[in-house]
Design an enzyme around this catalytic site. Structure first.
Site, mmCIF file in Angstrom:
data_model
loop_
_atom_site.group_PDB
_atom_site.id
_atom_site.type_symbol
_atom_site.label_atom_id
_atom_site.label_comp_id
_atom_site.label_asym_id
_atom_site.label_seq_id
_atom_site.Cartn_x
_atom_site.Cartn_y
_atom_site.Cartn_z
ATOM 1 N N GLU A 184 5.293 4.265 1.895
ATOM 2 C CA GLU A 184 4.682 3.035 1.400
ATOM 3 C C GLU A 184 4.893 1.929 2.411
ATOM 4 O O GLU A 184 5.732 2.025 3.312
ATOM 5 C CB GLU A 184 5.300 2.630 0.066
ATOM 6 C CG GLU A 184 6.761 2.204 0.163
ATOM 7 C CD GLU A 184 7.292 1.643 -1.142
ATOM 8 O OE1 GLU A 184 6.537 1.648 -2.125
ATOM 9 O OE2 GLU A 184 8.458 1.224 -1.157
ATOM 10 N N ASP A 237 -7.200 8.189 14.464
ATOM 11 C CA ASP A 237 -7.314 7.901 13.036
ATOM 12 C C ASP A 237 -7.860 6.485 12.837
ATOM 13 O O ASP A 237 -7.356 5.725 12.009
ATOM 14 C CB ASP A 237 -5.964 8.059 12.358
ATOM 15 C CG ASP A 237 -6.090 8.175 10.840
ATOM 16 O OD1 ASP A 237 -7.212 8.454 10.363
ATOM 17 O OD2 ASP A 237 -5.082 7.952 10.143
ATOM 18 N N GLY A 252 0.834 -1.198 0.000
ATOM 19 C CA GLY A 252 0.000 0.000 0.000
ATOM 20 C C GLY A 252 0.866 1.243 0.000
ATOM 21 O O GLY A 252 2.048 1.218 0.341
ATOM 22 N N ILE A 253 0.234 2.357 -0.413
ATOM 23 C CA ILE A 253 0.921 3.649 -0.472
ATOM 24 C C ILE A 253 0.108 4.632 0.337
ATOM 25 O O ILE A 253 -1.101 4.750 0.152
ATOM 26 C CB ILE A 253 1.079 4.129 -1.921
ATOM 27 C CG1 ILE A 253 1.979 3.161 -2.689
ATOM 28 C CG2 ILE A 253 1.680 5.524 -1.951
ATOM 29 C CD1 ILE A 253 2.145 3.509 -4.146
ATOM 30 N N ALA A 257 0.265 8.586 2.760
ATOM 31 C CA ALA A 257 0.527 10.004 2.577
ATOM 32 C C ALA A 257 2.031 10.305 2.593
ATOM 33 O O ALA A 257 2.478 11.220 1.908
ATOM 34 C CB ALA A 257 -0.173 10.811 3.666
ATOM 35 N N PHE A 258 2.818 9.551 3.370
ATOM 36 C CA PHE A 258 4.232 9.885 3.529
ATOM 37 C C PHE A 258 5.172 8.791 3.038
ATOM 38 O O PHE A 258 6.372 8.954 3.132
ATOM 39 C CB PHE A 258 4.553 10.166 5.006
ATOM 40 C CG PHE A 258 3.530 11.024 5.676
ATOM 41 C CD1 PHE A 258 3.233 12.281 5.171
ATOM 42 C CD2 PHE A 258 2.858 10.581 6.796
ATOM 43 C CE1 PHE A 258 2.286 13.077 5.782
ATOM 44 C CE2 PHE A 258 1.913 11.375 7.409
ATOM 45 C CZ PHE A 258 1.614 12.621 6.903
ATOM 46 N N LYS A 317 7.351 -0.487 6.639
ATOM 47 C CA LYS A 317 6.763 0.811 6.319
ATOM 48 C C LYS A 317 7.883 1.827 6.206
ATOM 49 O O LYS A 317 8.694 1.974 7.116
ATOM 50 C CB LYS A 317 5.771 1.217 7.404
ATOM 51 C CG LYS A 317 5.079 2.543 7.160
ATOM 52 C CD LYS A 317 4.063 2.816 8.262
ATOM 53 C CE LYS A 317 3.342 4.117 8.049
ATOM 54 N NZ LYS A 317 2.347 4.390 9.116
#
Length: 1088
Positions: A681, A791, A675-676, A678-679, A697
């Site tokens: 991958e 979040d 996954g990718i 905001a900052f 990460k």
């Protein structure tokens, strides 16, 4: 302690026993047979010759083989008795009356003791001075103060071959290699008649060497207060000038020292403290060397007379194959004793142990040149069995100091001379025993080392292509002054004394070139053009003297060398290698330099470091307590408990060692991108050494700094490091490099909740109840650790191999710690906006890539667009509580708001505040009272509808004010048993996994475009951030590195379940292993 010297004989007994034996033999002369002995006054000479000859033979036999203890002395005593038989019956009175007064006065004037001279004349009947001297030499053992002088005489016995033979007048012995022969037969001619005295000074030149020693004996050992009266002289000054006085001083026996004008008192050579005398050097510590023709009376008593024209020549080491071992001979000029003869080659061999320096020849003699063996290579010749070439001596400078020999036994005591008498120039023996310093081990001391004087280094040998010149004949001798001006001056460092130049001529076949690199005009151009050694050295000297301003000729030669293109291909002079530094090494050096940080950065670092140290210690204590509790529950015996404690200690030791190991991304191999964000991958990675699978990460530092996410990243690291429960993804390692931050975590192969929602669109109520119940327990565990997630969304909920959930992505998590506050990572009064706050980027849908895919149904397209927003660079405010967006202050209740929104999406199929743009979504969240509507067409149970409305409301009325128990007590969870471990219950949905590296449960990700676009977009911001006016905080990522205590090699889950018919057979074993894993998770310290 007596000094270590070289014995003059192989006699094994001491001197007292030897004297006693001689006395007994002299008292009984009648025991020996006297038949056949010749009588008459002329028989002494033959007897003496016989005695001397037999002594020679005896000494040679002693050197060849070992003899009995008293063997050689029995023969010597017998021969002494032969010489004393004619006088055995004489009375002492009659002998005393027949003493020749003239001979007695001559012996006294020569330096002999009056009593000893009288006794010798009595015993010999005043026949001749020769017989008296022979008697004195034999009776020298009876005088204990002359014991060491006798030792010197014995060392120069005929068997040793140490005395020079009387030589005929020839120009020089230089280069002959002849050694001194043994004693010759003594003749009494030089001592008889008027030739001995002032009128016959040449008698000393033809006199045998040992008797010159006897005529001019040195003074024996004296105490500090002892005064030795010198008898008056009966010979002229010319005879006095023929010898050099060497007073034998010191506690053991004398050491001659030569002093010339200008030499300071004391030692001229700096020595280490272990070899320096602790007593002050005496004023008269060095003997005077009178020169021929010196003006003034002999008794003038000059303190520093002009130096004698002599050579102070050291002999080779006693281990070398040479006849003269540790003897120092004083050879006069041509008008003195042995003046007409140059010393043989064996005398000119330098000695390393005697530590002597050479004196230099004086007078009108020509300056001799240095041999081929230069000073730099002199020590290479100091080996046994090597014949060194003769060393010629350099012209002596009278105005320069001469260093004395270094010896550990030079402890001079002041000895006052006779009062009222001037010190006469007394002759002394020509041979002096050199004392070898014993090896003394001293403790290591800090000694001030004098700064070495720069000296000219000997250049390397000339290249192979330069032909060695033929050995040229020795140049004509030049005066000393011209040699000093023509040759290079070498400064020798002497303690306190000025440096004096030495004339050194590096001649012969061993001449050396200047060291490379050579000037360009001296490079070899072709094989036909060969430079000889002289032209090379001359050109090099010229280039060195010219310096930067070279003459025109050098420029022309350089131009001609550059213009000759054909010569470039030829062989060049091999110059010294020039080190070339790599750029990578330069970078490493620049990185390794100590940087200067601000006090604020140091304070920031130390506060975090101390907190982490205390936390680490507390964790260690907790692990020990946990182990003790688990062992008490298990009922282990004492031996088993001790074994478990040792296992824990070993793990603690290994953990401390592994924490110090530096990690980098090269230790992992990327398999596939999962996954990718905001900052950065998230990718599936394999550890190189253990082949364990992890989810790694990666966050770009420049994006984190630009988006003001440093505090959030630190918060995520803290929560993942501290969390040790089954609801949070386990963090194994965290490290950083120059560009990125890395989190190495559990790989959860079941995918995330958003992927499952996209596939299933709407969850059944029982499936939603199960996931919401587990989500409630997961959030409760985070709150118990003192963190707020902030979040919670389907993208951050992962499904493991068994279908249970785990929380991840704590990027917006906060623990109300000062390190989680963004203001500590900012400079100046300008505060950056938090990423959760409304931003203009929320309205930018350029990052949405859902239009690239085919839309089969409108609803599916909306879901995919929602996922695109969730994975965009700015995120979505769909699940954020309104108090967080309004910045009114929030508590952990904001996480319960997110739970209600997720439950709504599971049961309805879309978020409650869905809007085309993030800005509209944010407005709907803020106005939740008017925008929150549950569709009537959706059939929800009253319990589910009630739970949604009680979670998506104002914070004052929201469930969870009293903790997670408010939610557990809600009727919606009536079918869930929270008292038991819900993770042990079978999940309603179990993801399908075919192999450990199966990533089919994650959405396919374009691995290049989003990441590259993000990096391109953030490069400008990075450049702005790192500009001098807006430098990023230097303390941003302190204390980021982490390593978990228990590393299970990246396999937190069991092996994948087989598919098909094998699933039912393996289900029971899987459940048992699942129970085992779940049981050991809480007490992992116990098991290795």
């Amino acid at each position: 302690m007596r000094p270590k010297t070289f014995p003059a004989t192989t006699y094994s007994g001491n001197s007292r026993q030897r004297l006693q034996e001689i006395r007994e033999g002299l008292k009984q002369p009648s025991k020996s047979s006297v038949q056949g002995l010749p009588a008459g006054p002329n028989s002494d000479t033959s007897l003496d010759a016989k005695v001397l000859g037999s002594k020679d033979a005896t000494r040679q036999q002693q050197q060849m083989r070992a003899t009995p203890k008293f063997g050689p002395y029995q023969k010597a005593l017998r021969e002494i008795r032969y010489s004393l038989l004619p006088f055995a019956n004489e009375s002492g009175t009659s002998a005393a009356a027949e003493v020749n007064r003239q001979m007695l006065q001559e012996l006294v004037n020569a330096g002999c003791d009056q009593e000893m001279a009288g006794r010798a004349l009595k015993q010999t009947g005043s026949r001749s001075i020769e017989a008296a001297l022979e008697y004195i030499s034999k009776m020298g053992y009876l005088d204990p103060r002359n014991e060491q002088i006798v030792r010197v005489i014995k060392q120069t016995s005929p068997g040793k071959g140490l005395m020079p033979t009387p030589v005929t007048r020839r120009p020089s012995f230089e280069g002959t290699g002849d050694s001194f022969a043994s004693y010759h037969q003594l003749s009494g001619t030089p001592y008889e008649g008027p030739s001995f005295g002032a009128d016959g000074p040449t008698a000393l030149e033809e006199m045998p060497r040992p008797y010159v020693d006897y005529l001019f004996p040195g003074v024996g050992p004296h105490g500090p207060g002892h005064q030795h009266q010198h008898p008056p002289k009966g010979y002229g000054a010319s005879v006095e000038a023929a010898g050099a006085h060497f007073p034998l001083q010191g506690a053991h026996y004398g050491r001659p020292h030569l002093l010339v004008p200008g030499e300071p008192l004391g030692y001229g050579v700096q020595r280490s403290p272990s070899f320096q005398s602790k007593t002050p050097p005496e004023t008269g510590g060095y003997a005077s060397l009178p020169t021929k023709g010196q003006g003034g009376p002999p008794g003038a008593g000059l303190a520093f007379p002009p130096p004698a024209a002599g050579l102070y020549v050291p002999h080779p080491h006693h281990k070398q194959a040479g006849p003269a071992a540790h003897q120092l001979h004083v050879l006069g000029s041509r008008s003195q004793v042995f003046a007409s003869d140059s010393p043989p080659q064996s005398l000119l061999t330098p000695s390393r142990n005697s530590l002597n320096v050479d004196l230099y020849e004086l007078g009108s003699t020509s300056v001799q040149q240095w041999p081929a063996a230069t000073l730099a290579r002199r020590d290479s010749l100091q080996k046994p069995g090597l014949e060194a070439p003769p060393r010629a001596h350099v012209a002596f400078r009278p105005d320069c100091p001469v260093p004395s020999r270094t010896n550990s036994f030079n402890s001079h005591q002041p000895r006052p001379g006779p009062p009222g008498k001037a010190e006469p120039s007394l002759p002394a023996p020509n041979t002096v025993t050199a004392v070898t310093a014993a090896h003394i081990l001293h403790p290591v001391k800090s000694v001030r080392v004098l700064r070495p004087e720069p000296q000219t280094a000997v250049g390397p040998s000339h290249p192979a292509w330069v032909p060695a010149p033929a050995p040229a004949p020795a140049p004509a001798p030049a005066p000393a002054a011209e040699g000093l001006d023509a040759k290079e001056e070498h400064a020798l460092a002497l303690g306190g004394a000025g440096a004096f130049p030495l004339d050194v001529e590096y001649g012969g076949p061993d001449r050396r070139c200047p060291p490379p690199p050579y000037p360009k005009h001296l490079l070899l151009r072709s094989k036909s053009e060969q430079y000889d050694l002289d032209s090379l050295c001359a050109g090099m000297e010229q280039s060195l003297r010219a310096g930067p301003n070279e003459p025109e000729g050098g420029d022309k030669s350089r131009k001609s060398a550059k213009g000759d293109k054909g010569g470039k291909d030829k062989k060049q002079i091999q110059t010294s290698p020039v080190p070339v530094r790599k750029n990578s090494r330069d970078e490493e050096k620049r990185e390794s330099r100590i940087k200067s940080y601000s006090p604020y950065a140091f304070k920031f670092f130390m506060e975090q470091h101390v907190e982490n140290v205390i936390k680490t210690y507390q964790q260690k204590v907790n692990r020990r307590l946990q182990l003790e509790q688990e062992m008490a529950k298990a009922g282990l015996c004492e031996a088993e408990q001790e074994q478990m404690r040792k296992i824990l200690y070993q793990k603690e030791s290994n953990y401390n060692r592994l924490k110090r190991a530096k990690m980098d991304k090269s230790m992992f191999v990327k398999i596939k991108t999962l996954g990718i964000g905001a900052f950065g991958e998230v990718c599936l990675a394999c550890k190189v050494d253990t082949h364990a699978l992890y989810a790694m990460k990666t966050l770009r530092k420049k994006d984190v700094l630009n988006r003001n996410q440093v505090a959030h990243v630190k918060a995520e690291r803290d929560i993942l490091a501290e969390a040790d429960n089954e609801w949070v993804v386990k963090l194994y390692y965290s490290f950083q490099d120059k560009d990125s931050l890395y989190f190495v975590m559990d790989y959860i192969p079941g995918g995330d909740m958003m992927s499952l929602l996209i596939r299933m669109e709407v969850f059944p109520e029982h499936l939603a109840r199960f996931y919401i119940a587990e989500l409630t327990l997961a959030i409760e565990s985070v709150h118990k650790m003192g963190f707020i997630h902030r979040d919670i969304k389907p993208d951050n909920i992962l499904i493991d191999l068994d279908g249970h959930i785990k929380l991840t992505d704590f990027g917006l998590c906060t623990g109300f710690r000062w390190t989680h506050n963004s203001k500590y990572y900012q400079k100046g009064s300008h505060v950056r906006q938090d990423s959760m706050e409304p931003s203009d980027l929320w309205d930018d849908v350029s990052n949405c890539r859902c239009g690239d895919r085919l839309k089969t149904l409108e609803q599916r397209a909306r879901k995919q667009h929602q996922r695109c927003l969730a994975h965009s660079l700015v995120g979505t405010p769909n699940y954020i509580a309104p108090e967080v967006l309004l910045r009114k202050g929030y508590t952990q209740l904001c996480d319960w708001w997110s739970v209600g929104v997720i439950l709504f999406e599971m049961l309805v199929g879309q978020p409650p505040f869905l809007a085309p743009t993030p800005t509209e979504t944010q407005l709907k969240v803020i106005n939740w009272e008017n925008t929150l509507h549950i569709p009537a067409q959706v059939k929800l149970s009253p319990e589910a509808r009630d739970l949604i409305t009680k979670l998506c409301c104002s914070a004052d009325h929201r469930l969870g004010r009293n903790g997670a128990d408010d939610l557990k007590a809600h009727p919606f969870f009536s079918a869930i048993d929270f008292s038991s471990d819900i993770r042990k219950q079978p999940a309603p949905y179990v993801p399908t996994i075919s192999h450990p590296m199966d990533t089919s449960n994650f959405d396919p990700v374009d691995e290049e475009s989003p990441w590259n676009d993000a990096s391109e977009g953030s490069t400008k911001a990075w450049d702005t951030l790192t500009s001098p006016n807006n430098k990023h905080p230097e303390h941003a990522f302190y204390e980021f590195t982490f390593r978990r205590f228990f590393d299970d090699n990246g396999y937190p889950f069991r092996c994948p379940k087989p598919s098909g018919a094998e699933a039912s057979q393996a289900e029971s074993s899987d459940l048992e292993s699942s129970d085992l894993v779940d049981q050991t998770e809480g007490c992992q310290p116990v098991y290795v």
